[in-house]
Design a protein around this motif. Structure first.
Motif, PDB file in Angstrom:
ATOM      1  N   MET A 173      39.452  36.149  26.807  1.00 43.91           N
ATOM      2  CA  MET A 173      40.440  35.428  27.613  1.00 43.91           C
ATOM      3  C   MET A 173      41.040  36.292  28.723  1.00 43.91           C
ATOM      4  N   ALA A 174      40.501  37.492  28.922  1.00 44.91           N
ATOM      5  CA  ALA A 174      40.964  38.318  30.039  1.00 44.91           C
ATOM      6  C   ALA A 174      40.664  37.577  31.353  1.00 44.91           C
ATOM      7  N   PRO A 175      41.492  37.697  32.380  1.00 47.69           N
ATOM      8  CA  PRO A 175      42.622  38.615  32.544  1.00 47.69           C
ATOM      9  C   PRO A 175      43.974  38.006  32.179  1.00 47.69           C
ATOM     10  N   PHE A 176      43.998  36.780  31.626  1.00 41.66           N
ATOM     11  CA  PHE A 176      45.291  36.174  31.297  1.00 41.66           C
ATOM     12  C   PHE A 176      45.849  36.761  29.994  1.00 41.66           C
ATOM     13  N   ILE A 177      45.001  36.929  28.994  1.00 37.08           N
ATOM     14  CA  ILE A 177      45.422  37.540  27.732  1.00 37.08           C
ATOM     15  C   ILE A 177      44.330  38.525  27.307  1.00 37.08           C
ATOM     16  N   PRO A 178      44.556  39.825  27.361  1.00 37.69           N
ATOM     17  CA  PRO A 178      45.730  40.500  27.911  1.00 37.69           C
ATOM     18  C   PRO A 178      45.771  40.379  29.425  1.00 37.69           C
ATOM     19  N   ARG A 179      46.992  40.342  29.946  1.00 38.91           N
ATOM     20  CA  ARG A 179      47.176  40.092  31.369  1.00 38.91           C
ATOM     21  C   ARG A 179      46.860  41.340  32.183  1.00 38.91           C
ATOM     22  N   LYS A 180      46.131  41.115  33.293  1.00 35.78           N
ATOM     23  CA  LYS A 180      45.873  42.186  34.257  1.00 35.78           C
ATOM     24  C   LYS A 180      46.120  41.590  35.633  1.00 35.78           C
ATOM     25  N   TRP A 181      47.179  42.044  36.271  1.00 33.01           N
ATOM     26  CA  TRP A 181      47.644  41.397  37.489  1.00 33.01           C
ATOM     27  C   TRP A 181      46.614  41.434  38.612  1.00 33.01           C
ATOM     28  N   THR A 182      45.905  42.557  38.758  1.00 32.74           N
ATOM     29  CA  THR A 182      44.941  42.640  39.864  1.00 32.74           C
ATOM     30  C   THR A 182      43.779  41.662  39.674  1.00 32.74           C
ATOM     31  N   ASP A 183      43.436  41.377  38.409  1.00 31.58           N
ATOM     32  CA  ASP A 183      42.344  40.427  38.159  1.00 31.58           C
ATOM     33  C   ASP A 183      42.761  38.994  38.426  1.00 31.58           C
ATOM     34  N   LEU A 184      44.069  38.719  38.356  1.00 30.48           N
ATOM     35  CA  LEU A 184      44.526  37.352  38.600  1.00 30.48           C
ATOM     36  C   LEU A 184      44.263  36.914  40.040  1.00 30.48           C
ATOM     37  N   LEU A 185      44.070  37.892  40.937  1.00 32.58           N
ATOM     38  CA  LEU A 185      43.757  37.541  42.330  1.00 32.58           C
ATOM     39  C   LEU A 185      42.362  36.948  42.468  1.00 32.58           C
ATOM     40  N   ASN A 186      41.547  37.109  41.423  1.00 30.10           N
ATOM     41  CA  ASN A 186      40.166  36.606  41.487  1.00 30.10           C
ATOM     42  C   ASN A 186      39.831  35.869  40.191  1.00 30.10           C
ATOM     43  N   SER A 187      40.704  34.996  39.759  1.00 32.85           N
ATOM     44  CA  SER A 187      40.467  34.222  38.536  1.00 32.85           C
ATOM     45  C   SER A 187      40.314  32.753  38.897  1.00 32.85           C
ATOM     46  N   VAL A 188      41.241  31.912  38.459  1.00 31.52           N
ATOM     47  CA  VAL A 188      41.170  30.501  38.855  1.00 31.52           C
ATOM     48  C   VAL A 188      41.439  30.369  40.350  1.00 31.52           C
ATOM     49  N   ILE A 189      42.386  31.166  40.840  1.00 27.25           N
ATOM     50  CA  ILE A 189      42.677  31.207  42.277  1.00 27.25           C
ATOM     51  C   ILE A 189      41.930  32.386  42.879  1.00 27.25           C
ATOM     52  N   ARG A 190      41.202  32.126  43.963  1.00 27.97           N
ATOM     53  CA  ARG A 190      40.476  33.208  44.637  1.00 27.97           C
ATOM     54  C   ARG A 190      41.198  33.581  45.919  1.00 27.97           C
ATOM     55  N   PHE A 191      41.769  34.782  45.916  1.00 27.40           N
ATOM     56  CA  PHE A 191      42.485  35.242  47.098  1.00 27.40           C
ATOM     57  C   PHE A 191      41.485  35.617  48.208  1.00 27.40           C
ATOM     58  N   PRO A 192      41.951  35.773  49.441  1.00 25.92           N
ATOM     59  CA  PRO A 192      41.046  36.216  50.527  1.00 25.92           C
ATOM     60  C   PRO A 192      40.344  37.533  50.176  1.00 25.92           C
ATOM     61  N   MET A 193      39.177  37.728  50.742  1.00 22.39           N
ATOM     62  CA  MET A 193      38.351  38.891  50.391  1.00 22.39           C
ATOM     63  C   MET A 193      39.080  40.214  50.643  1.00 22.39           C
ATOM     64  N   ALA A 194      39.983  40.246  51.617  1.00 19.90           N
ATOM     65  CA  ALA A 194      40.688  41.488  51.926  1.00 19.90           C
ATOM     66  C   ALA A 194      41.552  41.958  50.760  1.00 19.90           C
ATOM     67  N   PHE A 195      41.941  41.024  49.876  1.00 19.15           N
ATOM     68  CA  PHE A 195      42.776  41.390  48.726  1.00 19.15           C
ATOM     69  C   PHE A 195      41.936  41.798  47.506  1.00 19.15           C
ATOM     70  N   LEU A 196      40.645  41.511  47.521  1.00 21.99           N
ATOM     71  CA  LEU A 196      39.789  41.782  46.353  1.00 21.99           C
ATOM     72  C   LEU A 196      39.194  43.177  46.472  1.00 21.99           C
ATOM     73  N   LYS A 197      40.032  44.166  46.243  1.00 22.74           N
ATOM     74  CA  LYS A 197      39.612  45.561  46.407  1.00 22.74           C
ATOM     75  C   LYS A 197      39.322  46.245  45.080  1.00 22.74           C
ATOM     76  N   HIS A 198      39.642  45.594  43.972  1.00 16.48           N
ATOM     77  CA  HIS A 198      39.472  46.226  42.667  1.00 16.48           C
ATOM     78  C   HIS A 198      38.388  45.485  41.878  1.00 16.48           C
ATOM     79  N   ARG A 199      37.680  46.256  41.057  1.00 19.54           N
ATOM     80  CA  ARG A 199      36.708  45.629  40.149  1.00 19.54           C
ATOM     81  C   ARG A 199      37.444  44.985  38.997  1.00 19.54           C
ATOM     82  N   MET A 200      36.833  43.964  38.402  1.00 17.56           N
ATOM     83  CA  MET A 200      37.477  43.233  37.315  1.00 17.56           C
ATOM     84  C   MET A 200      37.707  44.161  36.122  1.00 17.56           C
ATOM     85  N   GLY A 201      38.842  43.958  35.457  1.00 19.20           N
ATOM     86  CA  GLY A 201      39.221  44.845  34.363  1.00 19.20           C
ATOM     87  C   GLY A 201      38.307  44.768  33.168  1.00 19.20           C
ATOM     88  N   ILE A 202      37.654  43.602  32.943  1.00 23.18           N
ATOM     89  CA  ILE A 202      36.807  43.446  31.762  1.00 23.18           C
ATOM     90  C   ILE A 202      35.582  44.355  31.826  1.00 23.18           C
TER      91      ILE A 202
END
Length: 486
Positions: free
Chosen positions: A451-480
């Motif tokens: 259930m990552a990134p919601f449980i446990p929560r990882k804020w940087t991954d939430l930018l690329n989960s159900v909501i996809r932020f603009p590509m300029a904000f997707l600078k980190h690899r997914m925590g999983i």
């Protein structure tokens, strides 16, 4: 010779294994044994040829080796430059009968030199390979259209074409003791999590399948929760999807003769993402992801809520809607639970029959069968008009997830909700939903929370989960992925 024939035809696999490894006193005896082991296999060719080195027996499978390849790699060098064969061939000891058999079945040609009693294996595999075509399973409007084939080498080249780095590694290992099933593990060396890589290799080492025809079968053998209805590894036939996950620090599994590739670890939310999301504008991608994600919950809730509302909670419906429902069900003699189960099973039958028939006939059967049976069932008083609309909507929503296995999962989970709604109404639906939520929390994908990134929560991954932020904000690899460099 007669004694060996009797042993081979009457002994168990254990005795045959002993014969293959121990009871081969000389090279000529091995050749006779190979003759017996290939009995009733008309495509295994034994051809004797006179050369400058004396007689040579050529052994190959005509279904795996083309004549032109055999001529160029074996026959011409035997006649003119036999030393070229010695430089390129692999010597095999005459007692390794199992290895000789494996080489033949892998498309190699075995040469037995009678004078020197030496066995050599030449790589002559040249079976027909399907061309690279557009994907029909994961079709997209924007982006590359090529898909994997059933050739392992072709699939690896399609990935390497996208990731041109020496850090992209491809490790091969065999799954079974007879080395029949070869798996390729692909990852990027400087970002993959080595702990997850060792864990995956350890699981693969304990797998000894009796038959392995596709990666879908391998996935079930290495999953964390084999009894769960939810897929715990992502599967794709698109090279750009696999390249995307490799660059994120994931691990890809490929086997020969399979078009699909496994990605691990993955999360529940990634089952609703598509590589096309990154080709679209972020606003469009967010809308499509939201539709897929919430469509999953709608498809498992629509018809159960219909049952609950009519059976236990009619006071929750608006008066006009309740009147319409009662009027629509005035001729139906069954309770809502059996009415829904009847039409859901009819839909499943039509879907299964349509998928097993040829494409053109299957579409006709699905459309005509659905309309004719649906209309006839309403006129016969077996189901209501409103239920037809709800079931059709639920069926359409079930096809929204990009991964087909998740679509099948939603169909299965829906029946749990339908039965619970028929027995306990909305209370039963809530109980099943709580069970579903707890079950999703307990699932792991290669040991990582599903259930990552919601449980446990990882804020940087939430930018690329159900909501996809603009590509300029997707600078980190997914925590999983737990990559070395985030």
């Amino acid at each position: 010779m007669i004694f060996v024939k009797i042993i081979i035809r009457t002994s168990s696999a254990k005795w045959l294994k002993k014969i293959n490894t121990k009871y081969s006193p000389n090279a000529q005896y091995t050749l006779q044994l190979l003759h017996l082991l290939s009995d009733n296999s008309n495509d295994i060719i034994f051809q004797k040829k006179q050369t400058s080195e004396g007689f040579v027996t050529i052994i190959y499978s005509s279904s795996l080796v083309e004549k032109m390849t055999l001529q160029a790699v074996v026959l011409v060098p035997l006649s003119h430059s036999i030393y070229q064969i010695y430089q390129t061939a692999e010597p095999i000891h005459f007692k390794q009968i199992a290895a000789l058999e494996q080489k033949i079945n892998a498309g190699n040609t075995i040469l037995y030199f009678h004078e020197t009693q030496q066995y050599l294996a030449l790589d002559t595999y040249s079976a027909p390979i399907r061309a690279i075509t557009n994907t029909e399973i994961e079709s997209t409007v924007i982006g590359p259209q090529d898909s994997f084939t059933e050739s392992l080498e072709t699939n690896i080249s399609l990935i390497r074409r996208r990731i041109r780095s020496h850090l992209l590694k491809n490790e091969s290992m065999y799954l079974s003791s007879n080395k029949q099933y070869q798996v390729s593990i692909m990852y990027i060396d400087n970002i993959v999590n080595k702990k997850l890589l060792r864990k995956l290799k350890k699981r693969l080492q304990h797998v000894n399948p009796t038959s392995l025809l596709d990666t879908a079968m391998l996935k079930q053998l290495i999953e964390d929760n084999p009894f769960s209805p939810f897929p715990q590894y992502y599967m794709s036939v698109r090279p750009d999807t696999i390249a995307h996950y490799l660059l994120d620090g994931r691990i890809a599994l490929l086997i020969n003769n399979s078009q699909t590739v496994i990605v691990c670890p993955t999360s529940f939310f990634e089952m609703f993402t598509s590589i096309e999301d990154y080709y679209n504008r972020w606003t469009t991608a967010t809308l499509l992801r939201s539709l897929r994600f919430f469509g999953f919950f709608l498809t498992i809730m629509i018809t159960p809520t219909y049952i609950s509302a009519l059976t236990f909670h009619p006071d929750l419906l608006p008066y006009e809607l309740l009147l319409n429902l009662q009027e629509s069900r005035s001729k139906v003699p069954f309770p809502p639970l059996f009415e829904v189960l009847f039409i859901e099973l009819i839909i499943e039958v039509l879907r299964e029959a349509g998928s097993r028939m040829p494409a053109k006939v299957g579409q006709t059967i699905g459309i005509v069968g659905g309309i004719v049976i649906g209309t006839a069932a309403v006129e016969a008083g077996l189901i209501s008009n409103i239920l037809i609309v709800l079931v059709a909507t639920s069926a359409l929503l079930s096809f929204l997830p990009p991964t087909f296995i998740m679509s099948n999962t939603s169909r299965l989970v829906r029946y749990f909700f339908i039965i619970a709604a028929g027995c306990f109404g909305l209370f039963g639906q809530m109980l099943v939903f709580v069970w579903l939520f707890i079950h999703l929390l307990r699932i792991r994908s290669l040991g990582e929370p599903y259930m990552a990134p919601f449980i446990p929560r990882k804020w940087t991954d939430l930018l690329n989960s159900v909501i996809r932020f603009p590509m300029a904000f997707l600078k980190h690899r997914m925590g999983i992925s737990k990559s070395q460099k985030s």
